[in-house]
Design an enzyme around this catalytic site. Structure first.
Site, PDB file in Angstrom:
ATOM      1  NE  ARG A  74      -3.862  -2.296   0.489  1.00 34.75           N
ATOM      2  CZ  ARG A  74      -4.624  -2.954  -0.560  1.00 34.75           C
ATOM      3  NH1 ARG A  74      -4.104  -2.650  -1.868  1.00 34.75           N
ATOM      4  NH2 ARG A  74      -5.608  -3.788  -0.333  1.00 34.75           N
ATOM      5  CG  ASP A 162      -3.282  -8.600  -7.850  1.00 32.99           C
ATOM      6  OD1 ASP A 162      -3.821  -9.627  -8.322  1.00 32.99           O
ATOM      7  OD2 ASP A 162      -3.523  -8.133  -6.848  1.00 32.99           O
ATOM      8  CG  HIS A 189      -6.608  -9.591 -11.298  1.00 30.62           C
ATOM      9  ND1 HIS A 189      -7.005  -9.409  -9.766  1.00 30.62           N
ATOM     10  CD2 HIS A 189      -7.888  -9.694 -11.821  1.00 30.62           C
ATOM     11  CE1 HIS A 189      -8.177  -9.192  -9.888  1.00 30.62           C
ATOM     12  NE2 HIS A 189      -8.912  -9.435 -10.879  1.00 30.62           N
ATOM     13  CG  HIS A 242      -5.799 -13.707  -7.085  1.00 33.72           C
ATOM     14  ND1 HIS A 242      -6.261 -13.902  -8.418  1.00 33.72           N
ATOM     15  CD2 HIS A 242      -5.609 -12.537  -7.026  1.00 33.72           C
ATOM     16  CE1 HIS A 242      -6.302 -12.600  -8.886  1.00 33.72           C
ATOM     17  NE2 HIS A 242      -5.873 -11.862  -7.911  1.00 33.72           N
ATOM     18  CG  ASN A 288     -11.758  -9.671  -7.743  1.00 28.40           C
ATOM     19  OD1 ASN A 288     -12.374 -10.673  -8.060  1.00 28.40           O
ATOM     20  ND2 ASN A 288     -11.427  -8.624  -8.399  1.00 28.40           N
ATOM     21  CG  ASP A 315      -4.644 -11.319  -2.978  1.00 27.93           C
ATOM     22  OD1 ASP A 315      -4.193 -10.064  -3.125  1.00 27.93           O
ATOM     23  OD2 ASP A 315      -5.422 -11.564  -3.507  1.00 27.93           O
ATOM     24  CG  HIS A 319      -9.126  -2.981   2.019  1.00 24.35           C
ATOM     25  ND1 HIS A 319      -8.707  -2.025   1.195  1.00 24.35           N
ATOM     26  CD2 HIS A 319      -9.339  -4.285   1.497  1.00 24.35           C
ATOM     27  CE1 HIS A 319      -8.350  -2.788   0.137  1.00 24.35           C
ATOM     28  NE2 HIS A 319      -8.932  -4.067   0.145  1.00 24.35           N
TER      29      HIS A 319
END
Ligand code: DOR
Length: 434
Positions: A74, A162, A189, A242, A288, A315, A319
């Site tokens: 991030r 991704d 992705h 993923h 996702n 992954d 958040h």
């Protein structure tokens, strides 16, 4: 500082050595790795002074530091969700001494300035090795290729949009062709946005019952097929991120049998949870691709066993609580996973599905081969990069105790078996016994 680890059981896929060992580390470098026939126990459990630390590790395991080839750190841009400092510390707690970080930062990692920034921050504040992944397309918009050569030179080890798929097959073709010339894989992705149509969970009876818009499995599988076909025709490696469905597993299996250069990863939530986890509108299980069905979960476990899926990655998608404490449709996708990924995966060993060596390969040598990052394993003269693990130690996930700033885990309250007790990375020592 001298560290002496006695009587640990070492499994090292890099050096291909396994057995009971004494390992000494001096000033961040491994000075001795001695395999032995018999355990000669120390009296003390562990003792340390300012210059020497002795660990009696009978019954414990030593593995090379794990590699997480799929995280979102991030930074830059979303430091309220995670920073390189907190994300890498969280990684260490999960047993990872190397992490790759995806490009969906702000600004996007689609130019060398951002790559340099990430690497400089990681050097300054990071607890583990950080390998940036560059964006395939500028701004992750899927329209124009980023300067892949420059990104590689700046330190990116792979390329991915991704979070977003590369919808245009011609752009994906070009990306694959470039990636081949610079020897850095494309990580895809796989999602067809037309088919996903702003869905928020797996499409099926449950989504219908909950009144939520579904994402069909075809959305993933159609893109896995496309990318495997592109990889085959243009002879460039592709890594599928993923994997969540049985159909994707079948496509990858067939492609591997045909000799296509495809590798694949899945994440612990796809083999420990199903869509039932969102039945109570739990946004911490919104991810996702979405959590799928029991049949998909079983197929993924089988694919791990058969080596159709090469890698387990977290992954890690932290958040802020405000981005999850909203109606299900509005919540952002992602699980804060780096601290629980390895312990969740150890279930595969405890349940007799994989042996420990097979599991460790999916966390070490397999990602290192795919990414072509040189790791020495546990050998004399190499930088210390190893972890000490009690695979039987039980602990309970408490989201408030996660080191990651992201508390968004669906595993809160789960009892897991397997705890990383120490990590040694160069001159850094992490004692995580509690
Ligand atoms: O759940 C997800 N979260 N999936 C992705 O592909 C992106 C990620 C994120 O960046 O939050």
């Amino acid at each position: 500082m001298i560290i002496k680890i006695y009587n640990a059981y070492m499994i090292d896929p890099f050096t291909n050595k396994e057995g009971i060992v004494d390992i000494f580390i001096e000033d961040g470098v491994i000075s001795k790795v001695q395999l032995k026939n018999k355990v000669k126990s120390l009296k003390t459990n562990s003792k340390s002074s300012s210059s020497i630390m002795e660990i009696e590790a009978s019954g414990l395991y030593v593995f090379p530091g794990l590699i997480d080839m799929h995280t979102h750190l991030r930074e830059p841009g979303y430091e309220y969700k995670e920073t390189i400092r907190t994300g890498t510390l969280a990684a260490i707690r999960g047993g990872f001494t190397s992490v790759c970080c995806m490009a969906n930062t702000n600004p996007v990692n689609d130019n060398p300035e951002v790559t340099y920034y990430i690497l400089a921050k990681a050097k300054e504040e990071g607890s583990c090795d950080v390998y940036p992944i560059g964006a395939i397309t500028k701004g992750l918009k899927g329209e124009e290729l980023s300067e892949m050569v420059m990104l590689k030179e700046a330190g990116c080890v792979a390329f991915s949009d991704d979070g977003m798929p590369v919808m245009n097959p011609l752009i994906m073709r070009r990306a694959l062709e470039y990636s081949k010339t610079i020897d850095a894989p494309i990580i895809s992705h796989c999602e067809d946005l037309f088919l996903s149509e702003n869905g928020v969970m797996n499409e099926g009876k449950l989504s219908f019952y909950l009144g939520l818009k579904g994402i069909p499995k075809a959305s993933e599988e159609i893109m896995v097929s496309r990318d495997v076909i592109l990889s085959k025709h243009f002879k460039a490696p592709i890594h599928i991120a993923h994997v969540s469905t049985k159909g994707s597993v079948e496509i990858i299996k067939k492609a591997k049998e045909e000799g296509v250069h495809v590798t694949a990863e899945t994440c612990p939530h796809y083999f420990t949870l199903t869509e039932e986890a969102v039945a109570s509108y739990n946004t911490n299980a919104k991810v996702n691709p979405p959590l799928r069905t029991e049949e998909d979960k079983e197929a993924i476990i089988e694919a791990l066993k058969e080596d159709i899926i090469d890698v387990i990655a977290s992954d890690h998608a932290p958040h802020h609580i405000d981005e999850k404490k909203v109606p299900f449709q509005e919540a952002l996708n992602g699980i804060s996973g780096v601290e629980t990924a390895f312990a969740l995966s150890l279930r595969l060993v405890h349940d007799g599905i994989l042996n420990l060596r097979e599991l460790i390969e999916k966390f070490t040598i397999n990602p290192s081969r795919i990414l072509k990052i040189n790791k020495n394993g546990i050998k004399e003269g190499a930088e210390a990069d190893l972890i000490v693990v009690d695979i039987e130690r039980e602990w309970i996930v408490d989201k408030e105790k996660l080191v990651s700033l992201g508390k968004n885990t669906p595993f809160d309250g789960w009892r897991l078996k397997g705890k990383v007790l120490f990590a040694f990375k160069g001159k850094k020592t992490f004692d995580m016994r509690e």
